[in-house]
Scaffold this active site. Structure first.
Site, short mmCIF file in Angstrom:
data_model
loop_
_atom_site.label_atom_id
_atom_site.label_comp_id
_atom_site.label_asym_id
_atom_site.label_seq_id
_atom_site.Cartn_x
_atom_site.Cartn_y
_atom_site.Cartn_z
CE LYS A 150 -3.91 2.13 0.39
NZ LYS A 150 -2.97 3.50 -0.52
NE ARG A 164 -3.29 -0.46 4.84
CZ ARG A 164 -4.06 0.46 4.83
NH1 ARG A 164 -3.33 1.51 4.76
NH2 ARG A 164 -4.99 0.55 3.31
CE1 TYR A 172 -5.68 -0.64 -3.23
CE2 TYR A 172 -4.14 -1.55 -2.36
CZ TYR A 172 -5.05 -1.12 -2.59
OH TYR A 172 -5.12 0.13 -1.46
CE1 TYR A 176 -7.90 3.13 -4.30
CE2 TYR A 176 -5.68 4.18 -3.41
CZ TYR A 176 -7.41 4.16 -3.40
OH TYR A 176 -7.93 5.17 -2.02
CG ASP A 186 -10.84 12.02 2.83
OD1 ASP A 186 -11.24 12.87 1.64
OD2 ASP A 186 -10.93 10.68 2.34
CG ASP A 191 -8.76 7.57 -2.89
OD1 ASP A 191 -7.98 8.62 -2.84
OD2 ASP A 191 -9.74 7.15 -2.08
CG ASP A 223 -12.49 7.20 0.24
OD1 ASP A 223 -12.55 7.86 -0.26
OD2 ASP A 223 -11.79 6.06 0.94
CE1 TYR A 260 -7.70 -1.03 1.28
CE2 TYR A 260 -10.40 -1.00 1.57
CZ TYR A 260 -8.57 -0.25 1.39
OH TYR A 260 -9.29 1.19 1.16
#
Length: 364
Positions: A150, A164, A172, A176, A186, A191, A223, A260
């Site tokens: 990540k 992490r 994934y 991404y 946020d 994203d 999100d 996830y």
């Protein structure tokens, strides 16, 4: 000493024009390789050793050493041999001492720095959201498809940092990342999930075409994830809406984001009904609008530092600011299909002074 003697033997034979004792037929050195392998002083001392072995006097051997050293240096320079003292800008005196010379010039390309106008800056703030927004956007990739690492944008430095390794046994499903110069509830950039034939390297950006949006709640915060296809990938670029994708592919996407973070004991709620391209364009445009409005409200001095940054970052052009301002004043009628509800209101908290809204790496 033996190697120097052999090298000097070959050199002496060449300087004598082939007269005198011939080199041993099994000697592994040629004149050129000897010059490349040994320094001029070593060849000179090698000559001295050979002369002494042949019964020459010490004075004659010393004179020969000086002559051979000078000849080897001149021949080495003529042949363009690197690695000698002369190639490093030094010279040796006849008595064996060394005197410093000016260093050899360095190629201009080795010291050339990129101009600030063409240098890369902060991927969130200095990269354009795209020339055809909201229909075609720039997508900065953080995590390549098939990765369990990540990677995230570090807001302070603009670098991609490993946050992490995923706790769950998943990877994934697609590339991404985020859309630059966007801001969501946020206080993070919007994203985006980019469908492409191959993984895209972290930190790279590509042109992407939004075709849908997935709404989800992460730790109680809205999100949204834009579903897009790589605009320059012929295998995916023809898709115009998320409804055209295989149904199982959409299930993989929603299942990944639902599970996830399960082993981290973090609750993620995913709306499994992925919205259409029209809603994706609205969300994208609103995120760009929120970014521009948040910069403009009550922070004129900070805007100047951000848009006309000094030595540390790229200067924004007036055209760049005007494009964001015009987009911020656009209406839903500019999108295909007429007017629609714009969705959530912009966050009340603007980005921090001359920097991203929050320090540290952004949450996924």
């Amino acid at each position: 000493q033996t190697a120097a003697a052999v090298a000097a033997w070959h050199t002496a034979h060449a300087l004598r024009g082939g007269h005198g004792p011939a080199p041993h037929p099994n000697a592994p050195f040629s004149t050129a390789s000897s010059l490349q392998a040994l320094l001029a002083p070593a060849a000179g001392w090698g000559w001295c050793v050979c002369e002494c072995r042949r019964g020459a006097s010490a004075s004659r051997a010393s004179e020969g050493r000086v002559r051979v050293s000078a000849a080897v240096r001149e021949l080495g320079v003529a042949m363009g041999i690197r690695g000698s003292k002369q190639a490093r800008g030094e010279a040796a005196g006849d008595d064996g001492s060394e005197r410093a010379k000016a260093p050899s010039p360095v190629r201009p390309q080795a010291l050339k720095r990129p101009s600030r106008a063409g240098a890369a800056g902060h991927p969130w703030h200095d990269l354009s959201p795209g020339e055809g927004v909201p229909h075609i956007v720039n997508a900065v990739i953080e995590v390549p498809a098939g990765s369990k690492c990540k990677y995230e944008l570090d807001k302070e430095t603009g670098m991609i940092v490993l946050d992490r390794i995923l706790f769950s046994s998943v990877v994934y499903p697609h590339n991404y990342g985020f859309i630059p110069q966007t801001l969501c509830e946020d206080h993070d950039p919007l994203d985006i999930l980019v469908l492409c034939q191959f993984p895209i390297a972290p930190g790279a950006f590509c042109r992407a075409k939004p075709i849908g949006v997935m709404h989800m709640l992460d730790a109680g915060e809205q999100d949204d994830k834009i579903i897009a296809v790589a605009a320059d990938d012929p295998q995916f670029s023809h898709y115009a809406d998320v409804s055209e994708l295989p149904a199982h592919m959409l299930k993989e996407i929603t299942n990944f984001f639902s599970t996830y973070k399960m082993l981290q004991n973090k609750k993620v709620i995913v709306n499994e009904e992925i919205q259409s391209r029209k809603q994706a364009l609205i969300v994208t445009r609103d995120a760009i609008k929120t970014y521009a409005v948040s910069l403009a409200e009550g922070q004129k001095q900070d805007n100047r530092a951000l848009f006309e940054a000094s030595e540390g970052s790229i200067k924004r052009t007036p055209a760049s600011y005007q494009s964001l301002a015009s987009l911020a004043t656009s209406s839903d009628d500019d999108l295909p299909g007429g007017s629609a509800v714009t969705g959530k209101a912009p966050p009340s908290k603007p980005p921090a002074k001359g920097s991203p809204p929050k320090a540290g790496a952004r949450p996924s």
